[in-house]
Structures are given as structure tokens and as C-alpha cells.
Design a protein around this motif. Structure first.
Motif, PDB file in Angstrom:
ATOM      1  N   ARG A 258       0.830  -1.210   0.000  1.00 38.88           N
ATOM      2  CA  ARG A 258       0.000   0.000   0.000  1.00 38.88           C
ATOM      3  C   ARG A 258       0.864   1.260   0.000  1.00 38.88           C
ATOM      4  O   ARG A 258       0.536   2.251  -0.650  1.00 38.88           O
ATOM      5  CB  ARG A 258      -0.945   0.021   1.215  1.00 38.88           C
ATOM      6  CG  ARG A 258      -2.123  -0.925   1.093  1.00 38.88           C
ATOM      7  CD  ARG A 258      -3.233  -0.560   2.074  1.00 38.88           C
ATOM      8  NE  ARG A 258      -2.802  -0.567   3.470  1.00 38.88           N
ATOM      9  CZ  ARG A 258      -2.729  -1.656   4.234  1.00 38.88           C
ATOM     10  NH1 ARG A 258      -3.028  -2.851   3.738  1.00 38.88           N
ATOM     11  NH2 ARG A 258      -2.355  -1.566   5.484  1.00 38.88           N
ATOM     12  N   GLY A 259       1.979   1.197   0.717  1.00 35.15           N
ATOM     13  CA  GLY A 259       2.904   2.338   0.711  1.00 35.15           C
ATOM     14  C   GLY A 259       3.380   2.640  -0.701  1.00 35.15           C
ATOM     15  O   GLY A 259       3.403   3.802  -1.137  1.00 35.15           O
ATOM     16  N   ILE A 260       3.747   1.599  -1.435  1.00 35.23           N
ATOM     17  CA  ILE A 260       4.219   1.786  -2.815  1.00 35.23           C
ATOM     18  C   ILE A 260       3.098   2.334  -3.693  1.00 35.23           C
ATOM     19  O   ILE A 260       3.312   3.251  -4.498  1.00 35.23           O
ATOM     20  CB  ILE A 260       4.766   0.449  -3.383  1.00 35.23           C
ATOM     21  CG1 ILE A 260       5.984  -0.006  -2.565  1.00 35.23           C
ATOM     22  CG2 ILE A 260       5.143   0.600  -4.861  1.00 35.23           C
ATOM     23  CD1 ILE A 260       6.501  -1.399  -2.924  1.00 35.23           C
ATOM     24  N   VAL A 261       1.871   1.815  -3.505  1.00 36.75           N
ATOM     25  CA  VAL A 261       0.731   2.295  -4.296  1.00 36.75           C
ATOM     26  C   VAL A 261       0.497   3.787  -4.051  1.00 36.75           C
ATOM     27  O   VAL A 261       0.337   4.581  -4.986  1.00 36.75           O
ATOM     28  CB  VAL A 261      -0.543   1.482  -3.976  1.00 36.75           C
ATOM     29  CG1 VAL A 261      -1.776   2.122  -4.617  1.00 36.75           C
ATOM     30  CG2 VAL A 261      -0.387   0.026  -4.444  1.00 36.75           C
ATOM     31  N   LEU A 262       0.503   4.178  -2.745  1.00 34.61           N
ATOM     32  CA  LEU A 262       0.283   5.583  -2.395  1.00 34.61           C
ATOM     33  C   LEU A 262       1.323   6.482  -3.055  1.00 34.61           C
ATOM     34  O   LEU A 262       0.999   7.521  -3.629  1.00 34.61           O
ATOM     35  CB  LEU A 262       0.357   5.772  -0.878  1.00 34.61           C
ATOM     36  CG  LEU A 262      -0.949   5.703  -0.088  1.00 34.61           C
ATOM     37  CD1 LEU A 262      -0.670   5.868   1.398  1.00 34.61           C
ATOM     38  CD2 LEU A 262      -1.918   6.780  -0.557  1.00 34.61           C
ATOM     39  N   ARG A 263       2.584   6.086  -2.954  1.00 35.70           N
ATOM     40  CA  ARG A 263       3.648   6.909  -3.532  1.00 35.70           C
ATOM     41  C   ARG A 263       3.520   6.984  -5.052  1.00 35.70           C
ATOM     42  O   ARG A 263       3.769   8.016  -5.664  1.00 35.70           O
ATOM     43  CB  ARG A 263       5.027   6.365  -3.120  1.00 35.70           C
ATOM     44  CG  ARG A 263       5.400   6.719  -1.673  1.00 35.70           C
ATOM     45  CD  ARG A 263       6.861   6.399  -1.361  1.00 35.70           C
ATOM     46  NE  ARG A 263       7.160   4.970  -1.419  1.00 35.70           N
ATOM     47  CZ  ARG A 263       6.917   4.104  -0.425  1.00 35.70           C
ATOM     48  NH1 ARG A 263       6.362   4.536   0.704  1.00 35.70           N
ATOM     49  NH2 ARG A 263       7.218   2.826  -0.537  1.00 35.70           N
TER      50      ARG A 263
ATOM     51  N   GLY B 196       8.355  -2.297  -7.627  1.00 36.89           N
ATOM     52  CA  GLY B 196       6.933  -1.997  -7.662  1.00 36.89           C
ATOM     53  C   GLY B 196       6.151  -2.737  -6.597  1.00 36.89           C
ATOM     54  O   GLY B 196       6.725  -3.482  -5.786  1.00 36.89           O
ATOM     55  N   ALA B 197       4.826  -2.500  -6.578  1.00 40.84           N
ATOM     56  CA  ALA B 197       3.956  -3.119  -5.582  1.00 40.84           C
ATOM     57  C   ALA B 197       3.625  -4.566  -5.936  1.00 40.84           C
ATOM     58  O   ALA B 197       3.080  -5.298  -5.112  1.00 40.84           O
ATOM     59  CB  ALA B 197       2.666  -2.313  -5.442  1.00 40.84           C
ATOM     60  N   GLY B 198       3.933  -4.952  -7.149  1.00 41.00           N
ATOM     61  CA  GLY B 198       3.706  -6.344  -7.546  1.00 41.00           C
ATOM     62  C   GLY B 198       2.258  -6.678  -7.823  1.00 41.00           C
ATOM     63  O   GLY B 198       1.847  -7.836  -7.751  1.00 41.00           O
ATOM     64  N   LEU B 199       1.459  -5.683  -8.159  1.00 39.59           N
ATOM     65  CA  LEU B 199       0.048  -5.936  -8.448  1.00 39.59           C
ATOM     66  C   LEU B 199      -0.100  -6.579  -9.839  1.00 39.59           C
ATOM     67  O   LEU B 199       0.632  -6.240 -10.765  1.00 39.59           O
ATOM     68  CB  LEU B 199      -0.752  -4.626  -8.425  1.00 39.59           C
ATOM     69  CG  LEU B 199      -1.375  -4.180  -7.092  1.00 39.59           C
ATOM     70  CD1 LEU B 199      -0.312  -4.007  -6.021  1.00 39.59           C
ATOM     71  CD2 LEU B 199      -2.156  -2.884  -7.294  1.00 39.59           C
TER      72      LEU B 199
END
Lengths: 499, 499
Positions: B204-209, B240-243
Motif C-alpha cells: 500500500r505504501g508503494i501504491v500511495l507513492r 513496484g507493488a507487484g500488483l
């Protein structure tokens, strides 16, 4: 907002308290002080003074408090060491920062530099009743003006400022004296040797303190202190200055030198300082000040040459001045007494010299902000615009948009208004809230009123005390309310407020 | 004034400098900020907010900074130990003191409590260009109001405040988002598990940034960061966030969810949060806010539901809002860019809970005072009343009373005026002084003029640049001056100022 997830935060709750000796200011306490300072600033501005806002934090070095041998300086200031091991401190007055600024920006500032400053200062002293460790000061100083015209100007400005904030003429007096005159009198009395200024320092200290006690001790008591000494009612003996009778007479005559006019007082002082060069200078300065003020229309009903002003003389090098409020108030024991001093100042040297080595003459005044506010409250001269907002109550939480629309209409018309934003379930709480807010008018619209397109306005001032637990129905029955079309809301509220 | 007679004071002069990272504010810098804050306060007052002025000093305990193992806390605050060994500190914002006040006075304050606060805060951080360790904040918060009507009210108030200080409609936009909507989207994207909130925290931190970088990286760059990662121009790789693609699609859709109307945006967000309970709550809150604002006439030209607002989302628990100035300025490299954010806020919990254990809902906004002032300067909306005083020059020092009489007449007529109080010998210095004071008019009366009963008025604005060393005679020859009877001084100065 501060967030802390450490284990300690969970186990022990912090105390919700200001540090000892500090306090908060709410609502009218803030706006009343602000309104007063705004008026003072307007006068200072008209006199050509410019605002200066220095930082709250100074180096201890610049403040002029030098470190003792101990680990940290704790002499009246709040101080700490920064990451470079320099000592920093909160300013303890507004004069020390002015000295620093006058030195730092001496090539950029106009000379003379007239500046005013208003803001908090901090003292690391034992707090007491009414004595706080953070309080406001309001200063005006002229730096770089050798002429006593600068002192006269500040006295006139102080007089104008007091009248502008609401102290009527006749209820205050600005007294002016001169440190040099006192020194001249000391010379004549034989307790000051111009060739050896440190001689008789102890005696002069006793003389100064004796003069300062004239109101309490009377003439006899002061004479005793000027001579061998004085035994008080409890039998305690205070050693006197050891002056012979004729020496003491000079000092007593100085204290009694005030005459009906400035010119007459000056003439009497000239006799008293005799051939003292310093004394003669001081008298000439007072004469100039009196003349300058007189020519501007400041008579002795406003500004007075008064040898009785000694408070703080020790700090000053020339003219000193003090504003006293002369009306009576009741003290804590119910006795009548004069309100007393609210402001003082004078001329001081070496302001900038500490930094640059160059002497720069300066003179200035400081108003005791809390004292003056207290005086205005005592005179009933304050507290006009502390009315609470119109409160729009919430009868039906699904119609919040309607209520906010009413509030928006009121606000757009310049009226102070709020919608109740707590839980609307208990209507009694909304009325208690309006009461606590000192709301003049409550607006109510239930389902019936909404259908009819009307609102109910309740005059809360007229209605006076609302019963704490009145139901809506009981409350609606009271007389001080009207039903008006929703479209007339603003006009009807205006009408109710105008009553 | 500070006096020090210790030997050190004689041998070494103190440096006349503010501590590193602190500065002074002179003249117009003070009055312009004050004028702006006065206008903001007037809006806040109309909305029913009451001023609160807390002390600058708080206990470290109340501020919520807990001591580390080291000798003193140095994490962003200026702190020191008092005589009782308690740690005290300068407040670093206005929210932490509000929390303390709301807890300390919870039985006395109205609930909800609307308060505003304006004043300096201190940060013990590395100073940089334009970054100071003391700066102003201007906050408004509502404590104890669970309804998002409180958030809507603050958005409306912010809009009014911006227009009142001089930002025209169309030059700003207040954007509103909701932390809960983002959480709902995270749930749908599979990076938030309501049953286990700590899971996927890194992702989530990566997504937010990544969301926060959309302006700089574009859609492709953000997609890369949501997936495996991104290599920048320099070849550096950011993990990355790996989504998976369909997960990333949800996030991308969220960022693109803004529609032309608040209602359409809300409808799109409702699709995106699907069955997420939190997300549904958030969308409903935004819908309510949009409706409340719309009903008060705040259209999407002023306040906008915008999923693009993510800044500071981490601190908040519900609605968040941000005011952005949309006009363009030139940056330090001469490139056009939008002025950007000047204010932000939102809803936060646990304000008072730290102290009392009881949860109290709160929402509030903070205006960046220096940023907004800079914007007003950039728009030329500030700096009207910075005119210097009329300067009465001194041609004959024995007639100082005459000159002060002129000044008194001008001041009594409400005009800003000064007499020159420096050494009058060099007339050129008096002209330089008037120049430095940005004086609009100089008044001159030499012996000849005094005999004739006239004064000379010199229009310094019209006369523009005065030659630094012009003699009095050269200067008198210039065109922009008039001779008027002494009795007409005030009227003639008024006339000259009115031009």
C-alpha cells in the motif's frame, strides 16, 4: 497531529496540562487584547513608527545573559543548547532583540529608527497569582535620536495611545523626570562625586529606595532612612544612608519640587541642582521637553514634569517617564486605591554599543498589556463584540442541507452564525450549546415548519435563562419567539439582533 | 535593557545575529501578514469559530513526543528541562496544543468546539532557503462533530477565506477526497484485508507513492510502479507493488475517476469500491459533502470532489481537503507552473483520546501563511498601505517646537507624519532619511519661510529620485514643490497625498 505508537503511549496517558506558570487565552481574551493592541498600533503608525517582529528565539550571547559556571543558564530565561552547542533562549523582553537588530541591520535601517513591537516574552521565574511565565509586551522605541524631542514625542504618543484605547483624559497622567536631575541632586547632597562615580554607591542605593517609599513611609520615615536609619513597627531596624540633616534636606526638597506648572517645577529644580553640570543638563532637558509638549497642546492635565518618578531610574541615563491611571478601583481587600502605573520608559545608552562598540542613543516605552487590559475592563471600556453566533438547530438530521443553507444565508449577509454540529438527537443539548455559546438567537425548523415554509426564531437574550431540561414543546410556548417565512430569515434575525 | 558588567562583556563583543534558521520581519512584512490574517479571522468569526491562543511552551509529554534513550529529545522540537526536571518544548504545530486544550477543558468548552488559532510554531530542523525554524500557522478545527457537515463547513469556509484575502474565484480550487474511499479501492485491488489491516502495508505504501507521482511519471510510469517496478532514465530501478494487471487497473481507474460533476464522480467511485464497507461509507460521505456544498451554492468551480488528492492521506481517517491556487507563476528557472497548494486538512481521530481515553472526532484545516502571502504578492493583491510618513525636516534646531507643532497638526488630522530626529546639521542626511522612509511629502521651513509664515511642501513621489548630495538650494529649485501658508499645512499635504 501527533501520533505515537510506542508501548509507553499505550500504558500511560499524558497529563493534559500547560506547564506550570503558563496559560491559554480563549475567545474574548484573545480578541479584546487584539483590539486594544490594534488601536495602539494605529497610533504608533501615525507617529511614523514601523512594526518589527523579531524571532522568539535569540542566542544567549545576543540577549546579553552570560553563562555562569554552572551547566546551563537558568537566570530568568528559558535556554537550551542547540546541535552546535550554542546556547539559545526565548527573549525575556523586546528591548534586547531591538538592540541586536539595530546592530545587525545598522547599515540598512533608517536613522533615527522608530519601531514598535508587540508580542509575547518569556521569563523563567517562579509563577504566582496573576504572574505568568509568558506574557505580552508592547514597546515603542526611537534608536539613534540624541535629541530629547524623541523623548517628548514618545510621551505625547503614550498619551494619545491611552486615550485611543479608551482611557479618558483626566483618568491618566504621564509623569516625566530625568535621571540626570537626580544625579545633580545627589551631587549637591554630597553622595555623588563626578570625579569618582563609584564612591557612595551604597548610600545612593539607600537614598533611591527611600525616595521610592515616600508614599508608604511618609516624610518622617524617609528622613530616618536618609539619616541614621529607621525602626519599623515590628522593631526591625533598617540602616540609613547616614546623611547629615542639611544633606537630607536637599533630597527631601527634590521630592517636594513639583509645582503647578512645568515651568515652575523646572525653576525649582534648577535651584536644587545648583552648580552640578549633570544636574543642569537634566533640568535643561526637562525644560525642553515641557516646552515641546506644551507647544503641541499637551498640558499638565496629560503630561507632567514630576520629580516624584523614580521607579526604574537606575536603568536609565536621561529622561524617564511613566503613565499612571488615576481612577480608583477596589483592591482584593475591598479598599479603594488608585489603579497605578501601566507603562514606563526612558532614555538609555549603550543599546547597540555592546555589539558594535559605537554608542547609539535610544529612548523608548513599554506598555504593560495585561495591566492596561485590566484597567479597560475595570472601566467597562471593553467587551462590545463578544456576542456569540446565531445557532441554527437541527430538528431532522436528514435535512442538514436545509439548515446549512440557512446558515449560509446568514453568513453571506455578514451575520455570525452556526449550525449545530453535535449529535442532534437530544434537543436539550442543542439549547444548552446555544446557551454556552452566548447565542443571541436560535433558529428552529421542524417538519411542520418546513412544510409551511417557515422558521421559528427564538430570542435567547430576551428569553434569558433557558431551563436546562425544557422539552421542545415547553420551550416553543415561551413568549420571546416569532414564526417567520423562511425567505425572511435574514431580515427577521437582523431585526431581532437590533433590539 | 540587558546590562552586564562582567569582565567578559568588556573583552569580547557579542555577535549581532539571529540564531541559524531564524529571521526578523520588518515593517510591511509584519503589516501585510497581519492584514491577511485579520481578514481570515473575520471569516472564521462569521462562521462561529472562536480564537484560542495557547502558550508557546508545552510539556513534551503533552505534545506527544516521547523521550528517546538519549539525554534530550532533539527530534524536530526545541526542548529543555525545567527546574523540576520536566521536559518542556516549543509547540511544533497548533493541533497538538488543541488536543491538550480539548482534553484539559473538556467540561468547560462548548461541544462541538469550533476554534481558530494563528501564531508562530517552531521546528528544530535543518534550515534551508526559505525554510525557517519559526513560521506562522493559521488553523481552524471543529472538535466533537461526528457529522461530515463539519468537513463541508470547513471547505466552504476555506473557499470564503481565500476569496476574502484576495484570491479571485477561478484562481483557486478546493479539492475533496476521502481516505475511506482509497481504503475501499485498496480492498478491491486486493492490497487491504479488513480482517488483517497490517497485511500488505508495504504494497500500500508503494501504491500511495505511485499515485502521488502521476503528474511526473504519467500513466505508464505509475502502471510500472504498481506492477513489477520501474527503471528511470538514469537506469535506477524502483521496486513496484507487484500488483497483477487487473489489480492495477482498479487503482488506475480510481485516479481517473473524476467526472464533470460531483454526483457523477461519486457514482463512478461507488462502482469502484464495489462491496467494500469502508469504501461505501467513504463514498456516502463524499456524496453528503457534495450535496451540502451544492445546496449552499458552492459549485465545482470552487469545491470539487477529486480522487486525485492523496497528499497527507496517511494522517487522516475520513474526508481530506486541499486548496490549490491554479494561476501560473514563473518558477526560479523562469518556467511557468501552477502556484499549487496553500492549505490542507481533513478529519482525524484520537485527538483527545491520547489524554482521556475517549475518542473525540475532529476535523480541521491549516493555511500555509507564508505561501498564501507569497501568492497574494505574486497577484499584486497586497501592499497598499505601506506608504511612509510625511517628514518634517529641521532647518533650525532651535525651532524644534515649531516643527513638532506641524507634526502634531498632521497627526491630529489622521496623517502619518514625523519630525526628523537625527542630527539636523547635514540637510542632505534628512533628505536621504525621507527617501529611506519612502516618505511621500517633505515639509521644509527655514528662517525666511518662518518669517513669511509659510512652509515648503516637496512632493517626493513626483520628484522621484532625490540626488544623494543635492544642496538645499538645488533641491528647492525642483518643480515638484509648493509654498503654502503655515495655516494651510494640513490641507495642502492632504491635497498632495491625494494626487
Amino acid at each position: 497531529m501527533a501520533q505515537d505508537k510506542s508501548p509507553e503511549a499505550k500504558t500511560r496517558r499524558p497529563r493534559a496540562e500547560t506547564p506550570k506558570g503558563f496559560r491559554d487565552y480563549f475567545g474574548a481574551e484573545v480578541t479584546e487584547r487584539k483590539a486594544m493592541l490594534d488601536k495602539v498600533a494605529e497610533v504608533y503608525h501615525r507617529y511614523g513608527f514601523d512594526p518589527l517582529e523579531t524571532s522568539a528565539v535569540e542566542t544567549v550571547e545576543a540577549l546579553g545573559k552570560f553563562l555562569p559556571d554552572v551547566d546551563r543558564p537558568n537566570e530568568g530565561v528559558f535556554a537550551w543548547q542547540d546541535e552546535d552547542a550554542d546556547w539559545l533562549a526565548l527573549r525575556y523582553d523586546l528591548t534586547a532583540p531591538l538592540a541586536r537588530v539595530a546592530a545587525q541591520f545598522r547599515n540598512d535601517l533608517p536613522s533615527p529608527y522608530r519601531r514598535y513591537a508587540m508580542g509575547p516574552v518569556w521569563r523563567n521565574e517562579k509563577p504566582g497569582p496573576g504572574r505568568f511565565r509568558q506574557f505580552y509586551q508592547c514597546d515603542a522605541d526611537t534608536v539613534g535620536a540624541p535629541s530629547v524631542a524623541a523623548d517628548a514625542e514618545i510621551c505625547a504618543m503614550l498619551s494619545d495611545a491611552l486615550e485611543t484605547v479608551g482611557i479618558p483624559r483626566g483618568d491618566y497622567i504621564v509623569r516625566v523626570n530625568n535621571r540626570k536631575v537626580l544625579n545633580g541632586v545627589m551631587e549637591v547632597a554630597g553622595v555623588l562625586d563626578p570625579a569618582n562615580p563609584n564612591r557612595f554607591a551604597t548610600e545612593r542605593g539607600i537614598v533611591l529606595r527611600a525616595i521610592d517609599k515616600i508614599d508608604r513611609l511618609g516624610e518622617t520615615g524617609v528622613r530616618a532612612l536618609l539619616g541614621e536609619g529607621r525602626k519599623d513597627e515590628s522593631g526591625d531596624f533598617t540602616k540609613g544612608a547616614g546623611l547629615a540633616a542639611e544633606q537630607a534636606e536637599v533630597v527631601m526638597a527634590f521630592m517636594a519640587a513639583r509645582r503647578d506648572s512645568g515651568a515652575a517645577t523646572v525653576a525649582r529644580l534648577r535651584e536644587l541642582v545648583g552648580t552640578s553640570v549633570t544636574g543642569g543638563e537634566g533640568v535643561a532637558e526637562l525644560e525642553t521637553i515641557a516646552e515641546l509638549l506644551d507647544r503641541q497642546g499637551y498640558g499638565s492635565d496629560r503630561i507632567l514634569i514630576d520629580p516624584g518618578v523614580v521607579r526604574g531610574l537606575g536603568y536609565y541615563t536621561g529622561p524617564v517617564y511613566e503613565a499612571e491611571l488615576t481612577f480608583e478601583i477596589l483592591d482584593e481587600k475591598g479598599r479603594k486605591r488608585q489603579f497605578g502605573s501601566v507603562s514606563g520608559g526612558g532614555r538609555y545608552d549603550d543599546l547597540v554599543k555592546r555589539f558594535t562598540g559605537q554608542s547609539v542613543p535610544a529612548t523608548g516605552v513599554s506598555i504593560g498589556v495585561d495591566r492596561l487590559l485590566a484597567a479597560l475592563r475595570a472601566k467597562g471600556r471593553i467587551g462590545t463584540d463578544t456576542a456569540g453566533p446565531v445557532v441554527v438547530t437541527v430538528m431532522d438530521r436528514d435535512r442538514m442541507a436545509d439548515y446549512m443553507g440557512m446558515v449560509a444565508d446568514l453568513r453571506n449577509a455578514g451575520l455570525r452564525a452556526e449550525v449545530y454540529l453535535g449529535n442532534p438527537k437530544n434537543f436539550g443539548n442543542q439549547l444548552k450549546y446555544a446557551d454556552k455559546r452566548q447565542s443571541p438567537v436560535a433558529v428552529i425548523q421542524g417538519g411542520n415548519e418546513a412544510e409551511k415554509g417557515v422558521v421559528i426564531l427564538k430570542d435567547l437574550i430576551l428569553g434569558a435563562q433557558i431551563a436546562q431540561n425544557a422539552t421542545l414543546e415547553e420551550w416553543k410556548d415561551r413568549p420571546a419567539q416569532v414564526e417567520v417565512p423562511r425567505a425572511d430569515l435574514v431580515a427577521a434575525v437582523r431585526k431581532m439582533l437590533a433590539k
